[in-house]
Write a protein that holds these residues in place. Sequence first.
Motif, PDB file in Angstrom:
ATOM      1  N   TYR A 186       0.838  -1.194   0.000  1.00 44.88           N
ATOM      2  CA  TYR A 186       0.000   0.000   0.000  1.00 44.88           C
ATOM      3  C   TYR A 186       0.873   1.243   0.000  1.00 44.88           C
ATOM      4  CZ  TYR A 186       0.922   0.502   5.046  1.00 44.88           C
ATOM      5  OH  TYR A 186       1.514   0.663   6.261  1.00 44.88           O
ATOM      6  N   GLN A 187       0.277   2.339  -0.447  1.00 50.89           N
ATOM      7  CA  GLN A 187       1.015   3.586  -0.598  1.00 50.89           C
ATOM      8  C   GLN A 187       0.150   4.766  -0.167  1.00 50.89           C
ATOM      9  OE1 GLN A 187       3.620   4.528  -4.159  1.00 50.89           O
ATOM     10  NE2 GLN A 187       1.919   5.887  -4.622  1.00 50.89           N
ATOM     11  N   ALA A 203       5.941  17.381  -1.072  1.00 56.34           N
ATOM     12  CA  ALA A 203       5.377  16.063  -1.335  1.00 56.34           C
ATOM     13  C   ALA A 203       5.891  15.103  -0.278  1.00 56.34           C
ATOM     14  CB  ALA A 203       5.772  15.568  -2.730  1.00 56.34           C
ATOM     15  N   VAL A 204       4.974  14.303   0.267  1.00 52.09           N
ATOM     16  CA  VAL A 204       5.317  13.286   1.267  1.00 52.09           C
ATOM     17  C   VAL A 204       4.701  11.977   0.810  1.00 52.09           C
ATOM     18  CG1 VAL A 204       5.198  12.602   3.685  1.00 52.09           C
ATOM     19  CG2 VAL A 204       5.311  15.036   3.087  1.00 52.09           C
ATOM     20  N   GLN A 205       5.507  10.928   0.795  1.00 56.82           N
ATOM     21  CA  GLN A 205       5.013   9.630   0.327  1.00 56.82           C
ATOM     22  C   GLN A 205       5.577   8.517   1.196  1.00 56.82           C
ATOM     23  OE1 GLN A 205       4.794   8.838  -3.986  1.00 56.82           O
ATOM     24  NE2 GLN A 205       6.031   7.015  -3.614  1.00 56.82           N
ATOM     25  N   TYR A 206       4.732   7.551   1.509  1.00 48.72           N
ATOM     26  CA  TYR A 206       5.160   6.379   2.271  1.00 48.72           C
ATOM     27  C   TYR A 206       4.533   5.138   1.658  1.00 48.72           C
ATOM     28  CZ  TYR A 206       5.654   2.931   5.972  1.00 48.72           C
ATOM     29  OH  TYR A 206       5.958   1.790   6.663  1.00 48.72           O
ATOM     30  N   ALA A 207       5.333   4.101   1.495  1.00 47.82           N
ATOM     31  CA  ALA A 207       4.843   2.845   0.924  1.00 47.82           C
ATOM     32  C   ALA A 207       5.378   1.680   1.740  1.00 47.82           C
ATOM     33  CB  ALA A 207       5.285   2.716  -0.531  1.00 47.82           C
ATOM     34  N   ASP A 208       4.494   0.742   2.018  1.00 47.39           N
ATOM     35  CA  ASP A 208       4.874  -0.500   2.686  1.00 47.39           C
ATOM     36  C   ASP A 208       4.596  -1.619   1.701  1.00 47.39           C
ATOM     37  OD1 ASP A 208       5.515  -2.533   4.359  1.00 47.39           O
ATOM     38  OD2 ASP A 208       3.949  -2.150   5.833  1.00 47.39           O
ATOM     39  N   ASP A 211       8.227  -6.091  -0.593  1.00 44.98           N
ATOM     40  CA  ASP A 211       9.681  -6.179  -0.596  1.00 44.98           C
ATOM     41  C   ASP A 211      10.351  -5.105   0.264  1.00 44.98           C
ATOM     42  OD1 ASP A 211       8.973  -4.102  -2.239  1.00 44.98           O
ATOM     43  OD2 ASP A 211       9.649  -5.055  -4.077  1.00 44.98           O
ATOM     44  N   GLY A 212       9.599  -4.395   1.089  1.00 44.71           N
ATOM     45  CA  GLY A 212      10.216  -3.436   2.000  1.00 44.71           C
ATOM     46  C   GLY A 212       9.473  -2.114   2.069  1.00 44.71           C
ATOM     47  N   GLU A 213       9.922  -1.257   2.973  1.00 51.42           N
ATOM     48  CA  GLU A 213       9.322   0.062   3.156  1.00 51.42           C
ATOM     49  C   GLU A 213      10.080   1.107   2.338  1.00 51.42           C
ATOM     50  OE1 GLU A 213       7.498  -0.123   7.654  1.00 51.42           O
ATOM     51  OE2 GLU A 213       9.517   0.658   7.384  1.00 51.42           O
ATOM     52  N   SER A 214       9.332   2.084   1.861  1.00 52.56           N
ATOM     53  CA  SER A 214       9.917   3.183   1.109  1.00 52.56           C
ATOM     54  C   SER A 214       9.258   4.482   1.556  1.00 52.56           C
ATOM     55  CB  SER A 214       9.712   2.996  -0.400  1.00 52.56           C
ATOM     56  OG  SER A 214      10.294   1.791  -0.859  1.00 52.56           O
ATOM     57  N   TYR A 215      10.004   5.573   1.467  1.00 54.90           N
ATOM     58  CA  TYR A 215       9.433   6.868   1.791  1.00 54.90           C
ATOM     59  C   TYR A 215      10.126   7.938   0.961  1.00 54.90           C
ATOM     60  CZ  TYR A 215      13.638   7.364   4.726  1.00 54.90           C
ATOM     61  OH  TYR A 215      14.939   7.409   5.176  1.00 54.90           O
ATOM     62  N   GLN A 216       9.461   9.084   0.861  1.00 50.72           N
ATOM     63  CA  GLN A 216      10.018  10.221   0.139  1.00 50.72           C
ATOM     64  C   GLN A 216       9.481  11.506   0.746  1.00 50.72           C
ATOM     65  OE1 GLN A 216       8.589  10.931  -3.857  1.00 50.72           O
ATOM     66  NE2 GLN A 216      10.530  11.787  -4.521  1.00 50.72           N
ATOM     67  N   SER A 237      14.841  10.430   0.284  1.00 54.25           N
ATOM     68  CA  SER A 237      14.045   9.243  -0.016  1.00 54.25           C
ATOM     69  C   SER A 237      14.814   7.972   0.306  1.00 54.25           C
ATOM     70  CB  SER A 237      13.612   9.223  -1.495  1.00 54.25           C
ATOM     71  OG  SER A 237      14.729   9.060  -2.342  1.00 54.25           O
ATOM     72  N   LYS A 238      14.038   6.936   0.570  1.00 52.12           N
ATOM     73  CA  LYS A 238      14.579   5.591   0.765  1.00 52.12           C
ATOM     74  C   LYS A 238      13.653   4.641   0.029  1.00 52.12           C
ATOM     75  CE  LYS A 238      15.949   2.216   4.291  1.00 52.12           C
ATOM     76  NZ  LYS A 238      17.395   2.239   3.963  1.00 52.12           N
ATOM     77  N   GLU A 239      14.238   3.766  -0.781  1.00 53.16           N
ATOM     78  CA  GLU A 239      13.441   2.825  -1.560  1.00 53.16           C
ATOM     79  C   GLU A 239      14.025   1.429  -1.431  1.00 53.16           C
ATOM     80  OE1 GLU A 239      11.398   2.782  -5.922  1.00 53.16           O
ATOM     81  OE2 GLU A 239      13.567   3.049  -5.879  1.00 53.16           O
ATOM     82  N   ILE A 240      13.202   0.507  -0.975  1.00 51.80           N
ATOM     83  CA  ILE A 240      13.572  -0.906  -0.893  1.00 51.80           C
ATOM     84  C   ILE A 240      12.617  -1.678  -1.784  1.00 51.80           C
ATOM     85  CG2 ILE A 240      13.838  -2.908   0.608  1.00 51.80           C
ATOM     86  CD1 ILE A 240      14.299  -1.034   2.929  1.00 51.80           C
TER      87      ILE A 240
END
Length: 547
Positions: A186-187, A203-208, A211-216, A237-240
Amino acid sequence: MLQKKSTLMFIFGTTAMLSGPSLAETGCVAVAPQQPLPASSSARTISKINFIRHDIFDLSHPQTVWFHRFANEYHVITTEPTIRDDVLFREGEPLDLAVLAETERLLRSRRYLRQAEVQVTEYCESNQSVVVTVSTWDNWSLLPKISLGHEGGETKSNIGFAEDNLLGTGNQLQAEYFNDSERDGYQLRFLSPNIGGSHWQTAVQYADNSDGESYQFQLNKPFYRISSDWAFNFELSKEIKDISEYELGDEYNEYRSNRDYAEVSGGWKISHYDNQVQHLNVGVTLDDHHFLANDDSTRPQPADRDLSQIWLGWDWFQSDYQKMFNFFQFNKVEDINFGWQASIRLGKLNQGLGAYTTGWNLQATLAKNWQLTPSSWLTYRSEYHQLEGKALASQQLFSNQLRHIYHLTDHQVWISQFQWNVGKNLFRDQRITIGGDDGMRAFPLYYQTGNKSAIASTEYRYITSWHLYQLVDVALAAFVDAGRAWDNPDRTTPIDNDTLYGYGVGVRLLPSHASRGSIISIDLSKPVTDNPELSGWRWRLIAKRDF
């Protein structure tokens, strides 16, 4: 009788005083759209700005039914302060028609507005002033996201919602659950395109994901107009995610990617003449990329890399916009720039910032559109990337896209496109793929992969007069694709490197009153191949911004 007459005279007189003087009494005249202003040797000023905000649907349309009235009733129309925040001129300022046109383009770029017009509507000769009217038409902005699609041999689905005009403020809020060929999860995303009229954006974004958590997080102020003096950008940002490798559309390896990215940069206007502007940009980028094997890995993962750098950039922009129809999309106004656009950025890898080696990184872009005849146009875009480092193999990528648009009639458009990429020593996770989303519409996703690729496509599009209940505009299409990707040094088995061919027919649907504005393509296509696994016709559904 005399008393009644006196009462009526009092009412009419009071109404006249409250409504103010008429155009004739003030010496002002109405100005029709596209009508030139009378010649004058003195500068004109803007005495007043009027705002006219239109709802989503025109209820006088003959196809109006209950849900049009329902949508207008429960939609929060874009507020006047939100629209005023994007207006690039103020009352009391000199009239500049170029700034009015620039404001119109800025408003049209907001996805929550279907159309915008900024026009001089009154001219007052006595004091050389004008009244400017800003008219806007809203889009439906609350969009449920419930879809099941099959494209290129893979099934995609998502469920959620997107609100592109939260309470009429122009802010965006999105939440969705998705599942595709790579991952599910989900995002959540929030975007504010113009904070308090300052033209700062966030802009703020979070995704679970599976394959991992990501945020921006991003905070920036762009060069939002040609006369902007400076710009700023901060991004973290961090993207997994899990990355799959394919041959002929079949997955043969998978590994995990973990990327930490941060950038801070600033830009300044260094020259501005007529419709041309040049900017100088400087920034620091932290880019740390790690790779790990996972349970589905069959081959070693790529080597880790850190490309942190200090960089200096320059860009040149010519503003020569024209209002176009049926260019990249259909049945809507498109603002197309026919001026030159160029940029160059040179970065120095810095071990003090974390880079694994010293070296330099060059990025350059060039874009231009031309009108060839009254009914045909040519667009071109080119990008060049080069990476050099002591512990890195020299890497290059030269990408080009050439597109020809020909209007056979007002309802018939022929679009041809040729794109080619020439790469050398590209990172494994950045190699070029074709098939599905990436050209070659009759083939599965990632059908061919390599350092080089070439695709030629042509599409005939017939724009019908069908407007389904003011919701969807319809076009019919027929297309042919030919392409090839090659030079993949990591292929595990001999694979088909021949040129691929495919053809098909389809329907193009444009949600004419929705804020997303993507063209929904539904295609029935057939690959021309000896591969028995691809025999027969294949269907494809995808939403894209243009051809």
